[in-house]
Structures are given as structure tokens and as C-alpha cells.
Write an enzyme that holds these catalytic residues in place. Structure first.
Site, PDB file in Angstrom:
ATOM      1  CG  ASP A 153      13.002   1.339  -4.584  1.00 30.09           C
ATOM      2  OD1 ASP A 153      13.509   1.042  -3.808  1.00 30.09           O
ATOM      3  OD2 ASP A 153      12.995  -0.017  -5.445  1.00 30.09           O
ATOM      4  N   PRO A 154      10.592   2.971  -2.852  1.00 31.51           N
ATOM      5  CG  PRO A 154       8.068   3.842  -3.888  1.00 31.51           C
ATOM      6  CD  PRO A 154       9.157   3.343  -4.595  1.00 31.51           C
TER       7      PRO A 154
END
EC number: 3.2.2.27
Length: 219
Positions: free
Chosen positions: A61-62
Site C-alpha cells: 500500500d502507499p
């Protein structure tokens, strides 16, 4: 099938996808800080056209720190400190690719523009809360991205680092593509086999063998 619209247009009409967008929108409206900014969530697709993808590097995920995430896995904007995992990627490149020297920035846009799809499997995150959007449904969408590339393109290189990314190998036909696996470049695991994996030179050798221009990894 030539464009992301061809590959994903139907998927984006699915109720679950609209629910993801609505959930993220509602969190932003409620004052929750979400990364990356709304305009950057789909940058990976904007910068790397479907018919120009040569390699796929999967992230999870970011980044969840201020100013870091801009829609490309592992990449940060110019002027932001290079995160530890990306620094380890650079260290591997330095030993794997002749003439590569570690840059002063962590922006991987130049790779994306050459056909390296830098794809996080979850496309948004709450500030300061890793994996906070892991259950929103993004993976259903990004699994479709991987499946469509694997089905409708030939001779792509998929770099799967760490156990989480390697689970996605089941979506890819290894007869038609090169699947490269290694431990994650995180400081916790890089010394268990990410260093020395030589994925970047292997990718270029594979592309060249199939008449595809290799990637200039230098930044």
C-alpha cells in the site's frame, strides 16, 4: 486490447469499485488525511499505458507519511527523503546495472514513462496508518489489472518482492511472462536474498531476448 479503458472499463463500472471510491471520498470529506492526494491515486496507469507495459513492480500500500505517496509503488516525490526500501532497491541496482549510481531523489517517474508499471495492490491509505485501507476492496481491482496484463500482453517481467507480492504469482502464466521473486527490499529482509537477486539485469536480458527495448534503470 490496447488501453487501460479496454482492460478495466468494465471493472470500474462494478458496484464494488464505486463503493471503494465513495468510501475514500467520504473519508476525505470527513477531514481524514488520505494518501496519495486524490489527483495522484491512479498515476501508475496515467504514466504507463497498457500497451507499453514492459515490467511490473508490485508494492503493497502507499507510503503513509506526509508528502511521500504520489501513486507509484516505492516512489516518492522529488525533495522527499528516500525511504529505506527504495534505498535498498538503489543499492541492488548499483551492483546489478553497470553505471548506475544512487540518485539524490526517490522519484521513479522515469521508469514509469518507459513502461515499468509501479503498482501498489492497495491504492490508498490513511495518514500514519499502514494497511488502513487493506480491506476496502482495492485488491479485487488490482488483481484484475495483473490478470488482464498477464492474459492480453506477452513477455512481461513481473517482479514480486516478499511473500505478499509473491501470492500474486498465481494470476500470471509463467509460460508467457518472466516471474522474478525475492525477499522484500525492506531493511528487515533485504539481506535474506533481495541483495544479489539481479532482477534488473535479468529483466533487461529477457526483454532483449524477445525483441523488446530494455529499460534504462538509471535515474
Amino acid at each position: 486490447m490496447d488501453t487501460w479503458h479496454d482492460a478495466l472499463g468494465g471493472e470500474k463500472q462494478q458496484p464494488y469499485f464505486q463503493e471503494i471510491l465513495n468510501a475514500v471520498r467520504q473519508e476525505r470529506l470527513s477531514g481524514q488525511i488520505i494518501y496519495p492526494p486524490a489527483a495522484d491515486v491512479f498515476n501508475a496507469f496515467r504514466l504507463t499505458a497498457f500497451d507499453r507495459v514492459k515490467a511490473v513492480i508490485l508494492g503493497q500500500d502507499p507510503y503513509h507519511g506526509a508528502g511521500q505517496a504520489h501513486g507509484l509503488a516505492f516512489s516518492v516525490r522529488q525533495g522527499i527523503r528516500i525511504p529505506p526500501s527504495l534505498l535498498n532497491i538503489y543499492k541492488e541496482l548499483e551492483t546489478d546495472i553497470e553505471g548506475f549510481s544512487i540518485p539524490a531523489h526517490g522519484c521513479l517517474t522515469a521508469w514509469a514513462e518507459q513502461g515499468v508499471l509501479l503498482l501498489n495492490t492497495v491504492l490508498t491509505v490513511r495518514a500514519g496508518q499502514a494497511h488502513s485501507h487493506a480491506l476496502l476492496g482495492w485488491e479485487r481491482f488490482t488483481d484484475t489489472v495483473i490478470r488482464q496484463l498477464a492474459t492480453h500482453r506477452k513477455h512481461l517481467v513481473f517482479m514480486l518482492w516478499g511473500g505478499y507480492a509473491q501470492q500474486k504469482g498465481r494470476l500470471i502464466d509463467s509460460q508467457n511472462h518472466l516471474i522474478l521473486t525475492a525477499p522484500h527490499p525492506s531493511p528487515l529482509s533485504a539481506y535474506r536474498g533481495f541483495f544479489g537477486c539481479r532482477h534488473f539485469s535479468q529483466a533487461n536480458s529477457y526483454l532483449s531476448r524477445h525483441g523488446i527495448d530494455p529499460i534504462n534503470w538509471k535515474l
